[in-house]
Design an enzyme around this catalytic site. Structure first.
Site, PDB file in Angstrom:
ATOM      1  N   GLU A 101      -1.994   1.380   0.611  1.00 49.14           N
ATOM      2  CA  GLU A 101      -1.254   0.479  -0.515  1.00 49.14           C
ATOM      3  C   GLU A 101      -1.093   1.359  -1.813  1.00 49.14           C
ATOM      4  O   GLU A 101      -0.827   0.623  -2.887  1.00 49.14           O
ATOM      5  CB  GLU A 101      -1.673  -0.921  -0.601  1.00 49.14           C
ATOM      6  CG  GLU A 101      -1.717  -1.507   0.425  1.00 49.14           C
ATOM      7  CD  GLU A 101      -2.521  -2.892   0.296  1.00 49.14           C
ATOM      8  OE1 GLU A 101      -2.584  -3.300  -0.669  1.00 49.14           O
ATOM      9  OE2 GLU A 101      -2.718  -3.622   1.574  1.00 49.14           O
ATOM     10  N   GLU A 150      -2.282  -3.605   8.395  1.00 42.25           N
ATOM     11  CA  GLU A 150      -2.735  -4.874   7.739  1.00 42.25           C
ATOM     12  C   GLU A 150      -1.518  -5.985   8.026  1.00 42.25           C
ATOM     13  O   GLU A 150      -0.481  -5.701   7.470  1.00 42.25           O
ATOM     14  CB  GLU A 150      -3.051  -4.794   6.221  1.00 42.25           C
ATOM     15  CG  GLU A 150      -4.630  -4.257   6.254  1.00 42.25           C
ATOM     16  CD  GLU A 150      -4.878  -4.427   4.813  1.00 42.25           C
ATOM     17  OE1 GLU A 150      -4.749  -5.129   4.157  1.00 42.25           O
ATOM     18  OE2 GLU A 150      -5.667  -3.146   4.289  1.00 42.25           O
TER      19      GLU A 150
END
Length: 482
Positions: free
Chosen positions: A332, A422
């Site tokens: 991320e 995720e």
């Protein structure tokens, strides 16, 4: 995800992808769908839709039709487009927007059910932003644009019948010429199932066991976090157990993925508001990754090496246990909420290159398959050090996440396999197949997600885990020899 706050569920659901915006090229106002099957685009003007908490305005020049919609300042604010399709059919969706207040995110909801999140690039002009695909029913449908981050302008949406997805052209081998037999075997197995099946995955072994209790099936893949091996956590008393969990899952025939919530090497604020254990967050440390990487002589560069070497010790334990690892560092990054992405793409890519060189060339850790975890081309470290692409997507509705999948297809030129590394909600297999969103695996985050019926109801979990399209632990036994 780091999930004491995930992130207060504050709308950080999909990463920025500003480079996917294309200049507006209009020419049609709202058009009625053709009576016969058509491949032409249909545009629906926002000012003609049903508005909830939003208003029509004309101050921003360049809009089409008679105006545009603004006023997205509350979570419930939305536009509802009523659209028609002559048959049950997959369409490419684009949204014409102006994000004049900075980078933004919106939520797209189809027929009151599955949702996906779309990022908008900051800019003072109108642009068409690809927003994934929607599977319309024959007849009447609704597409909602819901506020999410809010503070943007919407001019219209356009629907274009989707073209069939071409055959994938996946690279036949790993980038590391010294990759060991276990890593090569795993990569070959993954190539053999890509586009045909999806691996069911779960973050943390404890929550994988929870899935088994709920569904009678065990995830094929378990993701572990090397967070507690970070030196700035170890010196405060943490004792990591994720390597043992990874070995346990591998010994029962499973596949292992690993990420690292890298607690900053130094500069932790350690306050009530920003405790030391949240030191991977940008707002919990003054550690400057760009400054640390500016010279190999400075103390913080030495601390980066110290931390990487500490993680190398743990990865070597997995190597020595003959456990190949789907290794996903610096996840991320483009979000900016972690310190490794706080200074922009160049330092993040430089740090990734340092990680790769240190682990592969210095330490000789060759059981790793390198997984990159950002969507934007600006953040991409390059084909030579990335084996698999991935996205983290937190959107309710158990949808196919086609927006992010298609962005990654473009990023890797369809030569890299793509994973939903995720997710908050396990994707429904029927939707994955209908949208041709060929995710290699999904991994649901643990507490507050896998055990939260608003994200993953017991019925949905059973549907997912009993699908022929979804591979569970019992169905991948012997993958090493396949």
């Amino acid at each position: 995800m780091a999930r004491t706050l995930r992130y207060l569920l504050c709308g950080i659901l999909a990463l920025a992808a500003g480079s996917n915006a294309v200049p507006a090229a209009r020419g049609s106002t709202r058009a009625a769908p053709a009576a016969e099957p058509s491949t032409s685009a249909t545009t629906y003007e926002a000012e003609d839709a049903i508005l909830s908490g939003t208003t029509v305005d004309t101050a921003q020049e360049g809009y089409t039709g008679s105006g545009y919609v603004t006023g997205f300042d509350e979570a419930s604010d939305k536009i509802t487009f009523e659209v028609e399709s002559e048959a049950t059919k997959l369409y490419d969706l684009s949204i014409r927007i102006a994000a004049i207040y900075g980078d933004k995110h919106t939520t797209v909801v189809l027929n009151g059910g599955a949702s996906s999140d779309v990022s908008f690039p900051a800019g003072d002009t109108w642009v068409d932003v690809p927003a994934g695909q929607v599977l319309l029913n024959e007849g009447a449908n609704t597409i909602e644009i819901v506020s999410n981050w809010g503070w943007y302008l919407v001019d219209s949406i356009t629907l274009t019948p989707s073209a069939p997805r071409p055959e994938h052209q996946i690279n036949r081998s790993l980038n590391n010429p010294s990759a060991d037999a276990s890593a090569r075997a795993l990569y070959d197995y993954l190539r053999s199932i890509y586009g045909k099946k999806i691996l069911a995955g779960q973050q943390d072994l404890t929550w994988a066991d929870y899935v088994t209790q709920q569904t009678g099936k065990t995830p094929a893949l378990v993701s572990v976090d090397l967070m507690d091996y970070s030196p700035s956590r170890v010196e405060r008393g943490t004792k990591g157990t994720s390597v043992e969990e990874a070995i346990t899952h591998a010994e029962r025939g499973g596949i292992v993925s690993a990420l690292w919530h890298w607690n900053a090497p130094a500069g932790l604020y350690d306050t009530d508001e920003h405790p030391w254990w949240s030191g991977f967050y940008t707002d919990a440390t003054d550690f400057d990754v760009a400054a640390a990487l500016s010279s190999t002589d400075n103390a913080n560069y030495t601390l980066l090496l110290r931390d990487i070497d500490a993680i190398a010790v743990q990865l070597k334990r997995l190597r020595d246990a003959r456990v190949p690892v789907l290794w996903r560092p610096l996840h991320e990054a483009e979000g900016g909420w972690f310190w490794w992405g706080a200074k922009g793409p160049d330092p993040a890519k430089q740090l990734y290159a340092l990680l790769y060189d240190r682990l592969v060339n210095h330490h000789g850790i060759n059981n790793l398959i390198w997984v990159w975890n950002s969507l934007s081309p600006d953040w991409y470290p390059g084909d030579d050090t990335v084996d698999i692409l991935s996205a983290d997507v937190y959107a309710q509705g158990n949808g196919p996440m086609s927006t992010q999948y298609n962005q990654l297809i473009d990023l890797g030129k369809d030569k890299k396999m793509i994973a939903a590394a995720e997710v908050g909600a396990a994707p429904l297999p029927d939707l994955l197949q209908a949208y041709e969103a060929h995710w290699l695996w999904f991994a649901v985050w643990g507490d507050t997600f896998i055990n939260n019926a608003e994200w993953n109801s017991p019925e949905v979990l059973k549907t997912v885990y009993t699908s022929d399209y979804v591979l569970t632990l019992d169905e991948i036994q012997g993958w090493q020899d396949s």
